[in-house]
Design a protein around this motif. Structure first.
Motif, PDB file in Angstrom:
ATOM      1  N   ALA A  50     -16.726  37.393  47.754  1.00 33.68           N
ATOM      2  CA  ALA A  50     -16.626  36.090  47.087  1.00 33.68           C
ATOM      3  C   ALA A  50     -16.547  36.261  45.576  1.00 33.68           C
ATOM      4  N   ALA A  51     -17.396  37.129  45.033  1.00 30.17           N
ATOM      5  CA  ALA A  51     -17.393  37.345  43.584  1.00 30.17           C
ATOM      6  C   ALA A  51     -16.087  37.987  43.133  1.00 30.17           C
ATOM      7  N   MET A  52     -15.529  38.861  43.974  1.00 21.74           N
ATOM      8  CA  MET A  52     -14.270  39.511  43.608  1.00 21.74           C
ATOM      9  C   MET A  52     -13.142  38.491  43.525  1.00 21.74           C
ATOM     10  N   VAL A  54     -13.480  35.348  42.699  1.00 22.81           N
ATOM     11  CA  VAL A  54     -13.693  34.614  41.455  1.00 22.81           C
ATOM     12  C   VAL A  54     -13.210  35.432  40.268  1.00 22.81           C
ATOM     13  N   ARG A  55     -13.569  36.720  40.251  1.00 22.37           N
ATOM     14  CA  ARG A  55     -13.157  37.584  39.144  1.00 22.37           C
ATOM     15  C   ARG A  55     -11.638  37.726  39.089  1.00 22.37           C
ATOM     16  N   GLN A  56     -11.005  37.788  40.249  1.00 24.19           N
ATOM     17  CA  GLN A  56      -9.547  37.916  40.259  1.00 24.19           C
ATOM     18  C   GLN A  56      -8.882  36.655  39.702  1.00 24.19           C
ATOM     19  N   THR A  57      -9.411  35.500  40.098  1.00 25.11           N
ATOM     20  CA  THR A  57      -8.875  34.239  39.574  1.00 25.11           C
ATOM     21  C   THR A  57      -9.020  34.181  38.059  1.00 25.11           C
ATOM     22  N   GLU A  58     -10.176  34.603  37.566  1.00 24.81           N
ATOM     23  CA  GLU A  58     -10.405  34.617  36.124  1.00 24.81           C
ATOM     24  C   GLU A  58      -9.457  35.589  35.427  1.00 24.81           C
ATOM     25  N   ALA A  59      -9.229  36.748  36.044  1.00 26.10           N
ATOM     26  CA  ALA A  59      -8.342  37.741  35.446  1.00 26.10           C
ATOM     27  C   ALA A  59      -6.913  37.219  35.364  1.00 26.10           C
ATOM     28  N   GLU A  60      -6.456  36.572  36.441  1.00 27.71           N
ATOM     29  CA  GLU A  60      -5.104  36.017  36.438  1.00 27.71           C
ATOM     30  C   GLU A  60      -4.965  34.906  35.408  1.00 27.71           C
ATOM     31  N   GLN A 110     -26.193  38.579  57.704  1.00 27.88           N
ATOM     32  CA  GLN A 110     -25.512  38.279  56.452  1.00 27.88           C
ATOM     33  C   GLN A 110     -24.072  37.848  56.728  1.00 27.88           C
ATOM     34  N   GLU A 111     -23.428  37.357  55.677  1.00 28.44           N
ATOM     35  CA  GLU A 111     -22.031  36.981  55.780  1.00 28.44           C
ATOM     36  C   GLU A 111     -21.142  38.213  55.615  1.00 28.44           C
ATOM     37  N   PRO A 112     -19.981  38.232  56.279  1.00 26.53           N
ATOM     38  CA  PRO A 112     -19.020  39.313  56.018  1.00 26.53           C
ATOM     39  C   PRO A 112     -18.618  39.317  54.542  1.00 26.53           C
ATOM     40  N   GLY A 113     -18.338  40.501  54.031  1.00 30.78           N
ATOM     41  CA  GLY A 113     -17.952  40.611  52.630  1.00 30.78           C
ATOM     42  C   GLY A 113     -19.116  40.709  51.671  1.00 30.78           C
ATOM     43  N   THR A 114     -20.321  40.942  52.192  1.00 29.54           N
ATOM     44  CA  THR A 114     -21.505  41.094  51.337  1.00 29.54           C
ATOM     45  C   THR A 114     -22.068  42.504  51.472  1.00 29.54           C
ATOM     46  N   PHE A 115     -23.000  42.832  50.585  1.00 29.70           N
ATOM     47  CA  PHE A 115     -23.657  44.134  50.593  1.00 29.70           C
ATOM     48  C   PHE A 115     -25.044  44.019  51.198  1.00 29.70           C
TER      49      PHE A 115
END
Length: 294
Positions: A50-52, A54-60, A110-115
């Protein structure tokens, strides 16, 4: 490098086929009764899914069209090197897991895509085994490649690598061809600067080469099968490699250079077993002598 606490690292980009190499090593570990601490490279990404996003949207939004999982800004390179250093010195270190899908996530609630939370490595392991993107990364800040006792690169020719990634992400992860293509394009600068250079540091490289037409990987319907491939195996230092034995044991194999063996694609796992089982025997014998000398 460490005699008492050896490290094996498999490095290759997403879709390269490192997971199949890992299965081969797991078979060797089981047969030889070796207890390995398993490290998944994805667990050293900096951001969860999820955070990735968000970061990708911000980068674009900021005009960065080359934001990817391959570069240092989105990975914990210092923490990975610290794990390798700590394990080599003391046989200890910290790890976590990245939960890719609901099957992996369910036991952890936990949710998929988490650590998962960070935890100490199990005590009493015989070696550390890493499989991921960055087992041989060298930057001005870190030198991960200096720590493993055995470094293995898995490097299909680029069109085959793309075909494997397209097929996996479309058929297993449900992504569109357009989304996967966009990911490939975004990753290219980091691929050139942080993935390719690792294969100059590896001790052995396995490169699968298709013998069918892969000119346009973006329209390929299927991944070329092992029977439709050759595997090129390059040794950085061929000293001590029993090439006549390998050629005798693997039908239709041949040497293309003084440090390179070519085997049929379907014999890649057999080649790995023949090559790496003696490596691991020697590793464990050195470990036994080092521990007895304490």
């Amino acid at each position: 490098m460490s005699e008492r606490h050896p490290i094996i690292a498999i490095t290759g980009s997403s879709g390269a086929g490192t997971s199949s190499v890992t299965r081969t090593f797991e078979n060797i570990f089981r047969r030889e009764q070796i207890r390995a601490a398993i490290i998944e490279g994805d667990s050293f990404h900096r951001h969860d899914r999820a955070a990735m996003r968000v970061r990708q949207t911000e980068a674009e939004r900021d005009g960065n069209r080359h934001f990817s999982h391959f570069g240092p800004e989105n990975n914990l390179f210092p923490e990975l090197e610290q794990l390798f250093r700590s394990y080599g010195e003391t046989g200890t270190g910290m790890r976590r897991r990245y939960l890719h899908d609901p099957v992996e996530a369910a036991p952890h609630g936990q949710e998929p895509g988490t650590f998962t939370p960070w935890e100490s490595l199990p005590e009493g392991t015989d070696l550390l085994f890493y499989e991921g993107l960055h087992g041989a990364v060298v930057t001005p800040e870190v030198n991960i490649a200096r720590h493993p006792d055995l470094l293995i690169g898995v490097v299909p020719v680029i069109n085959l690598e793309w075909i494997q990634k397209l097929w996996r992400d479309k058929n297993v992860r449900g992504y569109s061809a357009e989304a996967v293509t966009d990911t490939i394009l975004r990753r290219m600068p980091d691929y050139v600067h942080y993935i390719c250079p690792q294969f100059a540091h590896t001790h052995v490289n396995f490169q699968r080469v298709p013998v069918v037409d892969t000119s346009n990987p973006f329209i390929a319907r299927d991944i070329p099968t092992p029977a439709e491939s050759l595997c090129v195996i390059r040794f950085a230092n061929p000293k001590g490699i029993d090439f006549p034995y390998l050629l005798n044991m693997i039908d239709d194999s041949f040497m293309s250079r003084a440090n390179t063996v070519v085997v049929p694609g379907g014999k890649m796992e057999l080649a790995m077993q023949l090559i790496f089982t003696p490596f691991i025997w020697r590793m464990m014998e050195r470990r036994r002598r080092a521990l007895n000398a304490l």
